[in-house]
Design an enzyme around this catalytic site. Structure first.
Site, short mmCIF file in Angstrom:
data_model
loop_
_atom_site.label_atom_id
_atom_site.label_comp_id
_atom_site.label_asym_id
_atom_site.label_seq_id
_atom_site.Cartn_x
_atom_site.Cartn_y
_atom_site.Cartn_z
N ARG A 105 42.64 32.56 34.77
CA ARG A 105 43.87 32.30 35.54
C ARG A 105 44.94 33.23 34.99
O ARG A 105 45.25 33.20 33.80
CB ARG A 105 44.30 30.84 35.39
CG ARG A 105 45.71 30.62 35.91
CD ARG A 105 46.05 29.18 36.10
NE ARG A 105 45.35 28.64 37.23
CZ ARG A 105 45.67 27.48 37.82
NH1 ARG A 105 46.69 26.76 37.38
NH2 ARG A 105 44.99 27.03 38.85
N ARG A 300 37.76 19.41 43.49
CA ARG A 300 37.74 20.60 42.65
C ARG A 300 36.55 20.54 41.69
O ARG A 300 35.87 21.54 41.45
CB ARG A 300 39.05 20.72 41.83
CG ARG A 300 40.28 21.08 42.64
CD ARG A 300 40.21 22.45 43.29
NE ARG A 300 40.02 23.55 42.37
CZ ARG A 300 40.97 24.16 41.67
NH1 ARG A 300 42.22 23.77 41.78
NH2 ARG A 300 40.69 25.18 40.86
N1 NVA Z 1 50.83 28.43 44.53
C1 NVA Z 1 50.76 27.62 43.33
C2 NVA Z 1 49.42 27.01 43.22
C3 NVA Z 1 49.23 26.13 42.01
C4 NVA Z 1 47.85 25.59 41.92
C5 NVA Z 1 51.06 28.48 42.12
O1 NVA Z 1 50.61 29.64 42.08
O2 NVA Z 1 51.75 28.02 41.21
N1 CP Z 2 45.49 23.18 42.25
C1 CP Z 2 45.39 23.71 41.02
O1 CP Z 2 44.86 24.82 40.82
O2 CP Z 2 45.92 22.94 40.05
P1 CP Z 2 46.18 23.36 38.54
O3 CP Z 2 47.29 24.37 38.55
O4 CP Z 2 46.57 22.10 37.85
O5 CP Z 2 44.92 23.95 37.98
#
Ligand code: NVA
Ligand code: CP
Length: 321
Positions: A105, A300
């Site tokens: 991420r 998920r």
């Molecule tokens: N669009 C949001 C999604 C979080 C899961 C973000 O990037 O923070």
């Molecule tokens: N929806 C999602 O990706 O949640 P998190 O940011 O908690 O991983």
């Protein structure tokens, strides 16, 4: 040997592979519900790199690996040398010597692409500023559960309306709609559109798949007769800074009972979470009978397990039947 498979973008997966993935998820879920242990990832380890926070992604991948008989290691960027400037290429080379897959991420999609390019293990995109493919695959699976056909529309015939920021989730939705031939309507403020390259790619995909993709700025028009209303935060991670100014541009984009009333009476409401309650969605809608947000969050886990098996198992069928 087969080439290493990755999930860097939703564009990496074909419509046939999405359908096959969902059948795999059905099998895993059935096994789980009947108390059967299925461990095709026994002896395998997934590394997870986080340059942004996470609840669902982190926990679902961790628990998913455990349930599949494998292990995972969580690496926050300030705990590994990436945070001090070690390159993605070198990180990829080193991780490939220790673990069997990596989920990342991060902000820059180039990080994910670099891991795939310089490593020799499967790479999974756990969200970037550009895309969130694992989320949208889960969302599709959730819609498939809710609209199996029969009395209502089949899931691939549903009208899907995304209302809000043209962000990473919206971008992955556009690609998914183009790939799977869906009816998808995006309503985003003019100042916060989806990524233009992704819009172009989604339109190309749509001309082959027959998808009907509408992109506009009018939430009411987007949700009219929709079976799915989807929203996400107006303040994605990394975009929180210009708050008051940004907020004013989303006026009229809140998913509330008024907007919901314009959709199909059986419509479901989705949100990838975390929600900013009172901003993009009201408590009333989020906690109301049409909301499926917590089933979506649960999924998920199930869909991540399917992805892990498809990408990392030596024999995805092991222990399945
Ligand atoms: N669009 C949001 C999604 C979080 C899961 C973000 O990037 O923070
Ligand atoms: N929806 C999602 O990706 O949640 P998190 O940011 O908690 O991983």
């Amino acid at each position: 040997m087969s080439p290493v498979k990755h999930l860097v973008s939703l564009d990496d997966i074909s419509a046939e592979e999405v359908h096959a993935l969902f059948e795999r998820v059905d099998e895993l879920l059935e096994a789980r519900n009947s108390g059967k242990t299925v461990t095709p990832l026994r002896g395998k380890t997934l590394a997870m790199i986080f340059r942004k926070p996470s609840t669902r992604t982190r926990i679902s991948f961790h628990v998913g690996m455990k349930e599949l008989g494998g292990d995972s290691i969580i690496l926050r960027e300030d705990e590994i040398q990436i945070g001090r400037g070690e390159t993605i290429a070198d990180t990829a080379r080193v991780l490939s010597r220790y673990v069997d897959g990596v989920m990342i991420r991060t902000f820059d999609p180039a990080d994910v692409e670099g891991l795939a390019r310089f490593g020799s293990i499967p790479v999974i995109n756990g969200l970037t500023d550009l895309e969130h493919p694992c989320q949208v695959l889960t969302d599709l699976y959730t819609i498939r559960q809710r609209f199996p056909g029969g009395r209502g529309p089949e899931w691939t015939d549903c009208g899907i309306a995304y209302v809000g920021d043209g962000n990473n989730v919206a971008n992955s939705w556009l690609l998914a709609a183009g790939k799977l031939g869906l009816r998808f309507s995006l309503a985003a403020p003019r100042a916060h559109p989806a990524n233009p390259d992704i819009i172009r790619r989604a339109r190309d995909l749509a001309s082959a798949s027959g998808a009907k993709i509408r992109i506009g700025n009018d939430p009411e028009e987007a949700v009219r007769e929709a079976h799915v209303i989807y929203t996400d935060t107006w303040f994605s991670m990394g975009a929180e800074k210009a708050r008051p100014d940004r907020l004013s541009r989303f006026e009229g984009f809140q998913v509330n009972t008024g907007l919901l009333a314009l959709a199909d009476p059986e419509a479901i409401v989705m949100h990838c979470l975390p929600a900013h309650r009172g901003e993009e969605i009201t408590d009333e809608v989020m906690d109301g009978p049409q909301s499926v947000v917590f089933d979506q969050a649960e999924n998920r886990l199930h869909v991540q397990k399917g992805i892990l098996v498809e990408l990392m198992a030596n024999d995805p069928e092991e222990g399945m039947h």
